[in-house]
Design a protein around this motif. Structure first.
Motif, mmCIF file in Angstrom:
data_model
loop_
_atom_site.group_PDB
_atom_site.id
_atom_site.type_symbol
_atom_site.label_atom_id
_atom_site.label_comp_id
_atom_site.label_asym_id
_atom_site.label_seq_id
_atom_site.Cartn_x
_atom_site.Cartn_y
_atom_site.Cartn_z
ATOM 1 N N ASP A 104 69.868 -58.543 19.889
ATOM 2 C CA ASP A 104 68.499 -58.354 19.406
ATOM 3 C C ASP A 104 67.632 -57.604 20.431
ATOM 4 N N PRO A 105 67.587 -58.026 21.711
ATOM 5 C CA PRO A 105 66.764 -57.272 22.671
ATOM 6 C C PRO A 105 67.214 -55.819 22.809
ATOM 7 N N GLU A 106 68.519 -55.579 22.793
ATOM 8 C CA GLU A 106 69.008 -54.209 22.897
ATOM 9 C C GLU A 106 68.570 -53.372 21.697
ATOM 10 N N THR A 107 68.658 -53.961 20.514
ATOM 11 C CA THR A 107 68.281 -53.234 19.303
ATOM 12 C C THR A 107 66.788 -52.944 19.283
ATOM 13 N N ARG A 108 65.981 -53.886 19.716
ATOM 14 C CA ARG A 108 64.543 -53.638 19.808
ATOM 15 C C ARG A 108 64.258 -52.484 20.756
ATOM 16 N N ALA A 109 64.978 -52.428 21.864
ATOM 17 C CA ALA A 109 64.784 -51.321 22.810
ATOM 18 C C ALA A 109 65.177 -49.988 22.180
ATOM 19 N N VAL A 110 66.258 -49.973 21.400
ATOM 20 C CA VAL A 110 66.687 -48.741 20.727
ATOM 21 C C VAL A 110 65.611 -48.261 19.757
ATOM 22 N N LEU A 111 65.064 -49.168 18.957
ATOM 23 C CA LEU A 111 64.005 -48.787 18.027
ATOM 24 C C LEU A 111 62.796 -48.229 18.770
ATOM 25 N N ALA A 112 62.472 -48.820 19.920
ATOM 26 C CA ALA A 112 61.327 -48.343 20.701
ATOM 27 C C ALA A 112 61.568 -46.942 21.240
ATOM 28 N N GLY A 154 76.979 -36.925 21.188
ATOM 29 C CA GLY A 154 75.742 -37.592 20.825
ATOM 30 C C GLY A 154 75.999 -38.996 20.299
ATOM 31 N N GLU A 155 75.070 -39.485 19.487
ATOM 32 C CA GLU A 155 75.107 -40.875 19.044
ATOM 33 C C GLU A 155 75.031 -40.986 17.518
ATOM 34 N N ILE A 156 75.693 -40.063 16.831
ATOM 35 C CA ILE A 156 75.549 -40.035 15.375
ATOM 36 C C ILE A 156 76.068 -41.315 14.715
ATOM 37 N N ILE A 157 77.077 -41.955 15.308
ATOM 38 C CA ILE A 157 77.641 -43.152 14.680
ATOM 39 C C ILE A 157 76.660 -44.327 14.754
ATOM 40 N N PRO A 158 76.198 -44.744 15.934
ATOM 41 C CA PRO A 158 75.253 -45.865 15.949
ATOM 42 C C PRO A 158 73.937 -45.531 15.258
ATOM 43 N N LEU A 159 73.478 -44.281 15.369
ATOM 44 C CA LEU A 159 72.207 -43.920 14.754
ATOM 45 C C LEU A 159 72.307 -43.861 13.238
ATOM 46 N N ALA A 160 73.498 -43.539 12.705
ATOM 47 C CA ALA A 160 73.679 -43.597 11.252
ATOM 48 C C ALA A 160 73.552 -45.028 10.763
ATOM 49 N N HIS A 161 73.971 -45.995 11.563
ATOM 50 C CA HIS A 161 73.794 -47.399 11.193
ATOM 51 C C HIS A 161 72.313 -47.781 11.227
ATOM 52 N N LEU A 162 71.588 -47.286 12.220
ATOM 53 C CA LEU A 162 70.149 -47.539 12.270
ATOM 54 C C LEU A 162 69.482 -46.954 11.028
ATOM 55 N N GLY A 163 69.799 -45.693 10.715
ATOM 56 C CA GLY A 163 69.205 -45.049 9.553
ATOM 57 C C GLY A 163 69.611 -45.709 8.250
ATOM 58 N N GLY A 164 70.861 -46.177 8.179
ATOM 59 C CA GLY A 164 71.314 -46.845 6.967
ATOM 60 C C GLY A 164 70.560 -48.125 6.686
ATOM 61 N N GLY A 206 69.799 -36.917 19.307
ATOM 62 C CA GLY A 206 69.259 -37.470 20.541
ATOM 63 C C GLY A 206 70.135 -38.577 21.117
ATOM 64 N N ILE A 207 69.602 -39.244 22.130
ATOM 65 C CA ILE A 207 70.348 -40.282 22.860
ATOM 66 C C ILE A 207 69.495 -41.546 23.042
ATOM 67 N N PRO A 208 68.833 -42.015 21.981
ATOM 68 C CA PRO A 208 67.982 -43.198 22.145
ATOM 69 C C PRO A 208 68.756 -44.474 22.432
ATOM 70 N N VAL A 209 69.995 -44.581 21.950
ATOM 71 C CA VAL A 209 70.771 -45.800 22.187
ATOM 72 C C VAL A 209 71.090 -45.925 23.676
ATOM 73 N N ALA A 307 65.427 -38.360 29.952
ATOM 74 C CA ALA A 307 65.737 -38.530 28.529
ATOM 75 C C ALA A 307 64.482 -38.812 27.714
ATOM 76 N N LEU A 308 63.559 -39.591 28.262
ATOM 77 C CA LEU A 308 62.341 -39.925 27.534
ATOM 78 C C LEU A 308 61.395 -38.738 27.421
ATOM 79 N N ASN A 309 61.392 -37.883 28.423
ATOM 80 C CA ASN A 309 60.426 -36.790 28.471
ATOM 81 C C ASN A 309 61.013 -35.429 28.119
ATOM 82 N N GLY A 310 62.337 -35.339 28.024
ATOM 83 C CA GLY A 310 62.966 -34.070 27.721
ATOM 84 C C GLY A 310 63.070 -33.819 26.230
ATOM 85 N N VAL A 311 63.706 -32.706 25.880
ATOM 86 C CA VAL A 311 63.933 -32.337 24.482
ATOM 87 C C VAL A 311 65.316 -32.832 24.096
ATOM 88 N N THR A 312 65.381 -33.817 23.210
ATOM 89 C CA THR A 312 66.667 -34.382 22.807
ATOM 90 C C THR A 312 66.960 -34.174 21.327
#
Length: 511
Positions: A104-112, A154-164, A206-209, A307-312
């Motif tokens: 849960d804490p990790e997922t909240r950080a990813v969403l942020a 990249g992170e298309i696999i975990p991010l597809a789960h977030l988007g799903g 991007g690389i938010p995860v 990563a936070l300030n660059g173009v991802t």
């Protein structure tokens, strides 16, 4: 700030007027439960950028992932009907992950972090998508995101789960179990979110995860560094070791080493008549080992800032045009996380060696094997064997996660950074180091109970720290099922034990 003891009630709502306010420290706070609110001026800026993106898309030029396929299929132009389905559809075939899921804490950080990257405007998403991410955080509705087996550029696999989870095709975590997203959304009175033009491709870029996990791993490592300092200071006092290896004069031109040596010396104090002139190397090199750990943490935090300030995003909307990028490549973070992992493993090796030294009566002046009755009771000898097993496991899997490219997508993706895997491996190393430190703390407690001069020449706060840990365990020094003690001490360390025992340079998370 001790984020291990925080809840949403400890934090005021963070009102965001700029993307930059959602920095690494704030993201760590969101992971611990802090709520967000987007100020209207910020939403207006996101909305303005969104209108610019939509206007540019009307010219009909090919834009990757918007009116074309993805990867090797990017040469395929999509008609109007296909485009209307494409953004939601991107979440389907790429959601190939499964348990274990992020916590849960990790997922909240990813969403942020995902929100932070959207607020810059590079992705050109709508303000509605940003608001939906904030709503999920407020309701603690957390997508089920896989934590491993991710072999893509990249992170298309975990991010597809977030988007799903957003669109209803995925799952949310409910009490640790993955539950169909439509059911969870319905119970919360929400409709599945329908991704608009470019929002689907933006979600999986991007690389938010890795960025989110790197923030948490760096904070974990700072706590572990402080705990190593506290344990070393206690051991030095317990056995009457020479303070020479911790003299601040040895840190010339090395800021990190000076921080560590100063912290140990402050806690251990001086002893003009040490019992031993020269300690084993595992004691003497501790300052250098923790100093390198601090440098590794700094490297991770610097990569996070980039990563936070660059173009991802890709394609990113910059200067009024779409630009294809490689911002989803996480090698910067992966390499830094690999370096942090190796530093933690080295500290674990030195810790295991010190546990062994504490069993030697020639070094400690205490009963052999720290047994109250040698022969009848084994003392800490098997506890040391556990540390050896943990360190062996860590070393056996120490190959850098950031290396090992395998061609995919018909050669379109012929390298990968494996950054999420690097974050997972770093987490594994931190867990292993914590286990070794729990064994070391148990050994110190056993030694204090057997000593005739328990920590007399030490900062009284440290003596209290050790006594508080000792009070959690059964009385006495006779043999018992010490594994239970180690479990108790593991939980204690994870809760933040010893965080204060070093200067801010070691203990400040998200610095």
């Amino acid at each position: 700030m001790d984020l291990t003891q925080t809840t949403a009630a400890n934090f005021p709502v963070l009102r965001l007027a700029t993307p930059e306010e959602l920095d690494a420290v704030a993201i760590a706070e969101v992971s611990a439960g802090r709520s967000l609110r987007l100020e209207q001026d910020l939403l207006d800026r996101v909305s303005l950028r969104r209108r610019e993106v939509l206007e540019l898309l009307t010219d009909g030029d090919p834009v990757y992932g918007v009116n074309t396929g993805m990867g090797a299929a990017s040469e395929v132009r999509l008609d109007v009907v296909a485009q209307s389905r494409h953004q939601n559809n991107l979440m389907l075939g790429r959601a190939v992950g499964s348990a274990p899921w992020l916590t849960d804490p990790e997922t909240r950080a990813v969403l942020a972090v995902r929100l932070r990257t959207f607020l810059t405007g590079d992705a050109g998403v709508s303000e509605h998508l940003c608001v939906r991410l904030v709503e999920l955080l407020a309701a603690d509705m957390l997508p089920a995101i896989p934590r491993t087996r991710i072999g893509a550029a990249g992170e298309i696999i975990p991010l597809a789960h977030l988007g799903g989870a957003l669109t209803g095709s995925g799952e949310f975590l409910v009490d640790g179990a993955a539950v169909d997203a439509v059911d969870v959304l319905s119970a919360a009175g929400m409709e599945p979110y329908s991704l608009e033009t470019k929002e689907g491709v933006a979600l999986i870029e991007g690389i938010p995860v890795t960025t989110a996990l790197a923030i948490l791993r760096a904070n974990d490592a700072r706590l572990l560094a402080a705990q190593v300092v506290a344990l070393t200071a206690a051991e030095v006092c317990l056995v009457g070791a020479s303070r020479d290896p911790f003299d601040p004069a040895l840190a010339r031109a090395d800021v990190e080493l000076g921080t560590v040596l100063g912290a140990i010396r402050q806690l251990a104090g001086d002893d003009p008549h040490p019992r031993t002139l020269q300690s084993p190397l595992s004691v003497r090199v501790l300052g250098a080992a923790v100093a390198q750990l601090l440098r590794s943490i700094d490297a991770v935090e610097a990569a996070v800032e980039r990563a936070l300030n660059g173009v991802t995003d890709s394609p990113a909307y910059l200067d009024g045009r779409f630009i294809g990028t490689a911002g989803f490549d996480g090698f910067d973070l992966a390499a830094a996380l690999d370096g942090l992992r190796l530093s933690m493993i080295h500290v674990a090796e030195t810790s295991a060696a010190r546990v062994h030294r504490l069993l030697d009566e020639k070094f400690t002046g205490l009963p052999r094997q720290l047994s109250g009755q040698p022969g009848l009771h084994a003392g800490m000898v098997a506890v040391h064997k556990r540390t050896v097993g943990v360190v062996h496991e860590l070393v056996a899997v120490a190959r850098p996660s950031s290396l090992g490219a395998i061609e995919t997508s018909f050669g379109q993706e012929d390298v990968q950074s494996f950054s999420s895997e690097a974050a997972e491996a770093c987490h594994h190393a931190a867990t292993g180091l914590r286990d070794v430190l729990a064994c070391e703390l148990l050994t110190v407690i056993q030694g204090v109970r057997l000593s005739e001069r328990p920590l007399t020449a030490v900062d009284p706060r440290l003596r209290t720290l050790v006594e508080d840990a000792s009070d959690l365990l059964p009385d006495g020094t006779d043999d018992r099922a010490f594994g239970r003690d180690i479990t108790v001490l593991n939980d204690l360390l994870a809760s933040g034990w010893g965080r204060w025992a070093a200067t801010d340079g070691l203990s400040t998370p998200g610095r």
